[in-house]
Design a protein around this motif. Structure first.
Motif, PDB file in Angstrom:
ATOM      1  N   PHE A   1      30.889  38.084  38.554  1.00 32.57           N
ATOM      2  CA  PHE A   1      29.947  39.018  39.194  1.00 32.57           C
ATOM      3  C   PHE A   1      30.135  39.103  40.700  1.00 32.57           C
ATOM      4  O   PHE A   1      29.708  40.082  41.327  1.00 32.57           O
ATOM      5  CB  PHE A   1      28.512  38.622  38.866  1.00 32.57           C
ATOM      6  CG  PHE A   1      28.115  38.916  37.453  1.00 32.57           C
ATOM      7  CD1 PHE A   1      28.035  40.221  37.004  1.00 32.57           C
ATOM      8  CD2 PHE A   1      27.840  37.885  36.561  1.00 32.57           C
ATOM      9  CE1 PHE A   1      27.672  40.503  35.689  1.00 32.57           C
ATOM     10  CE2 PHE A   1      27.479  38.160  35.255  1.00 32.57           C
ATOM     11  CZ  PHE A   1      27.396  39.468  34.809  1.00 32.57           C
ATOM     12  N   ALA A   2      30.782  38.096  41.288  1.00 34.25           N
ATOM     13  CA  ALA A   2      30.999  38.109  42.732  1.00 34.25           C
ATOM     14  C   ALA A   2      32.128  39.054  43.126  1.00 34.25           C
ATOM     15  O   ALA A   2      32.215  39.497  44.267  1.00 34.25           O
ATOM     16  CB  ALA A   2      31.297  36.700  43.241  1.00 34.25           C
ATOM     17  N   GLY A   3      33.013  39.367  42.172  1.00 30.83           N
ATOM     18  CA  GLY A   3      34.159  40.217  42.480  1.00 30.83           C
ATOM     19  C   GLY A   3      33.980  41.643  42.003  1.00 30.83           C
ATOM     20  O   GLY A   3      32.858  42.120  41.803  1.00 30.83           O
ATOM     21  N   GLU A   4      35.084  42.321  41.801  1.00 31.76           N
ATOM     22  CA  GLU A   4      35.072  43.724  41.390  1.00 31.76           C
ATOM     23  C   GLU A   4      35.216  43.889  39.881  1.00 31.76           C
ATOM     24  O   GLU A   4      35.289  45.024  39.394  1.00 31.76           O
ATOM     25  CB  GLU A   4      36.227  44.467  42.088  1.00 31.76           C
ATOM     26  CG  GLU A   4      36.155  44.480  43.603  1.00 31.76           C
ATOM     27  CD  GLU A   4      34.977  45.302  44.098  1.00 31.76           C
ATOM     28  OE1 GLU A   4      34.674  46.344  43.484  1.00 31.76           O
ATOM     29  OE2 GLU A   4      34.346  44.896  45.100  1.00 31.76           O
ATOM     30  N   ARG A   5      35.244  42.775  39.158  1.00 29.35           N
ATOM     31  CA  ARG A   5      35.500  42.874  37.717  1.00 29.35           C
ATOM     32  C   ARG A   5      34.484  43.747  36.973  1.00 29.35           C
ATOM     33  O   ARG A   5      34.875  44.521  36.102  1.00 29.35           O
ATOM     34  CB  ARG A   5      35.564  41.481  37.094  1.00 29.35           C
ATOM     35  CG  ARG A   5      36.828  40.709  37.434  1.00 29.35           C
ATOM     36  CD  ARG A   5      36.918  39.430  36.611  1.00 29.35           C
ATOM     37  NE  ARG A   5      38.083  38.648  36.965  1.00 29.35           N
ATOM     38  CZ  ARG A   5      38.097  37.703  37.895  1.00 29.35           C
ATOM     39  NH1 ARG A   5      36.991  37.440  38.564  1.00 29.35           N
ATOM     40  NH2 ARG A   5      39.191  37.028  38.155  1.00 29.35           N
ATOM     41  N   PRO A   6      33.174  43.628  37.247  1.00 27.29           N
ATOM     42  CA  PRO A   6      32.234  44.474  36.495  1.00 27.29           C
ATOM     43  C   PRO A   6      32.528  45.965  36.609  1.00 27.29           C
ATOM     44  O   PRO A   6      32.381  46.715  35.645  1.00 27.29           O
ATOM     45  CB  PRO A   6      30.871  44.121  37.114  1.00 27.29           C
ATOM     46  CG  PRO A   6      31.045  42.739  37.637  1.00 27.29           C
ATOM     47  CD  PRO A   6      32.452  42.702  38.146  1.00 27.29           C
ATOM     48  N   LEU A   7      32.941  46.413  37.795  1.00 26.90           N
ATOM     49  CA  LEU A   7      33.215  47.828  37.998  1.00 26.90           C
ATOM     50  C   LEU A   7      34.443  48.283  37.222  1.00 26.90           C
ATOM     51  O   LEU A   7      34.505  49.423  36.761  1.00 26.90           O
ATOM     52  CB  LEU A   7      33.401  48.124  39.491  1.00 26.90           C
ATOM     53  CG  LEU A   7      32.145  47.987  40.370  1.00 26.90           C
ATOM     54  CD1 LEU A   7      32.512  48.088  41.843  1.00 26.90           C
ATOM     55  CD2 LEU A   7      31.118  49.049  39.984  1.00 26.90           C
ATOM     56  N   SER A   8      35.429  47.397  37.093  1.00 25.51           N
ATOM     57  CA  SER A   8      36.678  47.785  36.433  1.00 25.51           C
ATOM     58  C   SER A   8      36.733  47.392  34.962  1.00 25.51           C
ATOM     59  O   SER A   8      37.378  48.065  34.156  1.00 25.51           O
ATOM     60  CB  SER A   8      37.881  47.158  37.167  1.00 25.51           C
ATOM     61  OG  SER A   8      37.785  45.737  37.160  1.00 25.51           O
ATOM     62  N   ARG A   9      36.034  46.306  34.593  1.00 25.05           N
ATOM     63  CA  ARG A   9      36.154  45.799  33.221  1.00 25.05           C
ATOM     64  C   ARG A   9      34.854  45.853  32.431  1.00 25.05           C
ATOM     65  O   ARG A   9      34.837  45.559  31.249  1.00 25.05           O
ATOM     66  CB  ARG A   9      36.661  44.349  33.247  1.00 25.05           C
ATOM     67  CG  ARG A   9      38.001  44.180  33.938  1.00 25.05           C
ATOM     68  CD  ARG A   9      38.500  42.753  33.868  1.00 25.05           C
ATOM     69  NE  ARG A   9      38.658  42.298  32.488  1.00 25.05           N
ATOM     70  CZ  ARG A   9      39.276  41.167  32.147  1.00 25.05           C
ATOM     71  NH1 ARG A   9      39.776  40.388  33.094  1.00 25.05           N
ATOM     72  NH2 ARG A   9      39.385  40.819  30.896  1.00 25.05           N
ATOM     73  N   GLY A  10      33.764  46.223  33.080  1.00 20.49           N
ATOM     74  CA  GLY A  10      32.491  46.263  32.384  1.00 20.49           C
ATOM     75  C   GLY A  10      31.811  44.904  32.382  1.00 20.49           C
ATOM     76  O   GLY A  10      32.188  43.995  33.128  1.00 20.49           O
ATOM     77  N   THR A  11      30.807  44.750  31.549  1.00 26.95           N
ATOM     78  CA  THR A  11      30.102  43.474  31.473  1.00 26.95           C
ATOM     79  C   THR A  11      31.008  42.422  30.838  1.00 26.95           C
ATOM     80  O   THR A  11      31.889  42.752  30.041  1.00 26.95           O
ATOM     81  CB  THR A  11      28.813  43.618  30.636  1.00 26.95           C
ATOM     82  OG1 THR A  11      29.165  44.085  29.331  1.00 26.95           O
ATOM     83  CG2 THR A  11      27.842  44.575  31.279  1.00 26.95           C
ATOM     84  N   PRO A  12      30.832  41.140  31.174  1.00 27.83           N
ATOM     85  CA  PRO A  12      31.693  40.095  30.591  1.00 27.83           C
ATOM     86  C   PRO A  12      31.485  39.999  29.086  1.00 27.83           C
ATOM     87  O   PRO A  12      30.383  40.214  28.579  1.00 27.83           O
ATOM     88  CB  PRO A  12      31.232  38.823  31.309  1.00 27.83           C
ATOM     89  CG  PRO A  12      29.853  39.127  31.807  1.00 27.83           C
ATOM     90  CD  PRO A  12      29.824  40.583  32.097  1.00 27.83           C
ATOM     91  N   THR A  13      32.545  39.684  28.375  1.00 29.99           N
ATOM     92  CA  THR A  13      32.479  39.550  26.920  1.00 29.99           C
ATOM     93  C   THR A  13      32.582  38.083  26.523  1.00 29.99           C
ATOM     94  O   THR A  13      33.058  37.245  27.297  1.00 29.99           O
ATOM     95  CB  THR A  13      33.613  40.330  26.243  1.00 29.99           C
ATOM     96  OG1 THR A  13      34.869  39.740  26.616  1.00 29.99           O
ATOM     97  CG2 THR A  13      33.595  41.803  26.662  1.00 29.99           C
ATOM     98  N   VAL A  14      32.167  37.797  25.305  1.00 27.50           N
ATOM     99  CA  VAL A  14      32.275  36.431  24.785  1.00 27.50           C
ATOM    100  C   VAL A  14      33.744  36.014  24.727  1.00 27.50           C
ATOM    101  O   VAL A  14      34.090  34.879  25.069  1.00 27.50           O
ATOM    102  CB  VAL A  14      31.633  36.333  23.387  1.00 27.50           C
ATOM    103  CG1 VAL A  14      31.832  34.937  22.796  1.00 27.50           C
ATOM    104  CG2 VAL A  14      30.144  36.664  23.454  1.00 27.50           C
ATOM    105  N   HIS A  15      34.615  36.934  24.318  1.00 25.02           N
ATOM    106  CA  HIS A  15      36.047  36.610  24.227  1.00 25.02           C
ATOM    107  C   HIS A  15      36.624  36.284  25.605  1.00 25.02           C
ATOM    108  O   HIS A  15      37.457  35.381  25.732  1.00 25.02           O
ATOM    109  CB  HIS A  15      36.815  37.776  23.590  1.00 25.02           C
ATOM    110  CG  HIS A  15      36.702  37.826  22.103  1.00 25.02           C
ATOM    111  ND1 HIS A  15      37.556  37.168  21.256  1.00 25.02           N
ATOM    112  CD2 HIS A  15      35.790  38.437  21.303  1.00 25.02           C
ATOM    113  CE1 HIS A  15      37.203  37.392  20.004  1.00 25.02           C
ATOM    114  NE2 HIS A  15      36.133  38.159  20.002  1.00 25.02           N
ATOM    115  N   TYR A  16      36.208  37.007  26.616  1.00 18.64           N
ATOM    116  CA  TYR A  16      36.690  36.742  27.977  1.00 18.64           C
ATOM    117  C   TYR A  16      36.292  35.337  28.415  1.00 18.64           C
ATOM    118  O   TYR A  16      37.116  34.570  28.937  1.00 18.64           O
ATOM    119  CB  TYR A  16      36.122  37.774  28.940  1.00 18.64           C
ATOM    120  CG  TYR A  16      36.402  37.478  30.400  1.00 18.64           C
ATOM    121  CD1 TYR A  16      37.612  37.840  30.978  1.00 18.64           C
ATOM    122  CD2 TYR A  16      35.460  36.819  31.203  1.00 18.64           C
ATOM    123  CE1 TYR A  16      37.881  37.558  32.318  1.00 18.64           C
ATOM    124  CE2 TYR A  16      35.715  36.540  32.531  1.00 18.64           C
ATOM    125  CZ  TYR A  16      36.930  36.899  33.085  1.00 18.64           C
ATOM    126  OH  TYR A  16      37.194  36.603  34.404  1.00 18.64           O
TER     127      TYR A  16
END
Length: 309
Positions: free
Chosen positions: A212-227
């Motif tokens: 959540f501190a980086g740009e991942r939510p904007l590019s990858r969406g919400t975190p998944t269990v698999h991630y």
């Protein structure tokens, strides 16, 4: 035994598995218990990745992966159980041929059709440990080992004895008993690994904070269990079961709680609109964010912001 091009071997039937072990055809086409003893000759084991068309439950007298934490081992050394479900890839290219002379190994193979019209056909799909990876095998104490082996022997006697109208009922009841004991023993294993599990929980929080501190939510969406499972080097089902034993919630619920925590921070400490908060957290549609927030807090995002102010 078939092999897809550049893919794992495919076991279509129990007979395929018996051939891979160098054994005669199974006595029953839908269930088999392979008992490998020390003096048995001509027995081999399949190596490398392969896919099963049936359930597999194996007891091995020695398991790698017994965990050490500090100066203490948190698992027993009396062997253990490994589980696999239909269409699951098991093994790897790094597998070594296991020495079978001087040891005893039970491998129970169950085609889903054997369970047809029994409640276990649905219930067996609820046991998360069929999706665990090999390094998450069930390690058994000496007493637990005796219990498990006694059930294998009852199944073996039924399969090798005279088949009658009650045979399938008896065998299925023993399979269900075996799975119930495995479930109990896995709960014990989560307790004996509690220190390690707490470390994984801390690492999980670090992974989420970094996400959540980086740009991942904007590019990858919400975190998944698999991630998250991939980042922790454990299987998704093991992650959920571990969290359930520690917090009472599975991995998806844990992610939702973290999303709500971050949403509350943004709603209370910034002037971002609800849509902007949703996008920054990885939601594709603001409506999905608002629905989740309302479900978890009984307030809409705007109602929460107004109540906070």
């Amino acid at each position: 035994m078939k092999k897809e091009e550049n893919g794992p071997h495919k076991f279509e039937s129990l007979s395929d598995a018996h051939r891979a072990f160098g054994l005669p055809k199974p006595l029953h086409p839908l269930i088999s218990l392979i008992s490998i003893t020390g003096d048995r000759v001509g027995v081999s084991r399949p190596t490398g990745p392969h896919v099963l068309n049936f359930y597999k439950i194996s007891y091995r007298p020695k398991l790698s992966g017994k965990l050490k934490y500090g100066q203490s081992y948190y698992d027993f050394d009396e062997g253990g159980l490994l589980f696999a479900a239909p269409n699951q890839v098991v093994g790897s290219n790094d597998d070594n041929e296991e020495e079978v002379r001087g040891c005893s190994i039970f491998t129970l193979l169950i085609h889903p059709d054997f369970l047809w019209n029994y409640p276990l056909a649905k219930k067996i799909k609820t046991y998360g440990f069929f999706s665990y990876s090999a390094n998450e095998a069930l390690h058994l104490s000496d007493k637990e080992k005796e219990t498990i082996i006694s059930i294998f022997k009852i199944i073996e006697e039924e399969l090798n004895g005279r088949i009658d109208d009650f045979s399938q009922d008896v065998i299925i009841s023993q399979i269900e008993l075996l799975l119930n004991y495995a479930n109990r023993f896995y709960k014990r294993q989560f307790i004996t690994r509690k220190a390690i599990s707490n470390d994984l929980l801390q690492k999980l929080e670090e992974v989420l904070e970094e996400y959540f501190a980086g740009e991942r939510p904007l590019s990858r969406g919400t975190p998944t269990v698999h991630y998250l499972a991939e980042k922790l080097n454990i299987s998704p089902s093991y992650l959920s079961d571990m969290l359930r034993s520690l917090t009472g919630q599975n991995a998806q619920q844990h992610i939702h709680n973290k999303l709500i925590e971050k949403a509350k921070e943004k709603l209370s400490a910034t002037s971002l609109s609800v849509s902007e908060v949703a996008y920054e957290l990885g939601f594709e549609h603001p409506q999905s964010f608002s629905k989740l927030f309302k479900t978890k807090t009984n307030l809409s995002p705007l109602e929460f912001r107004r109540s906070f102010n």
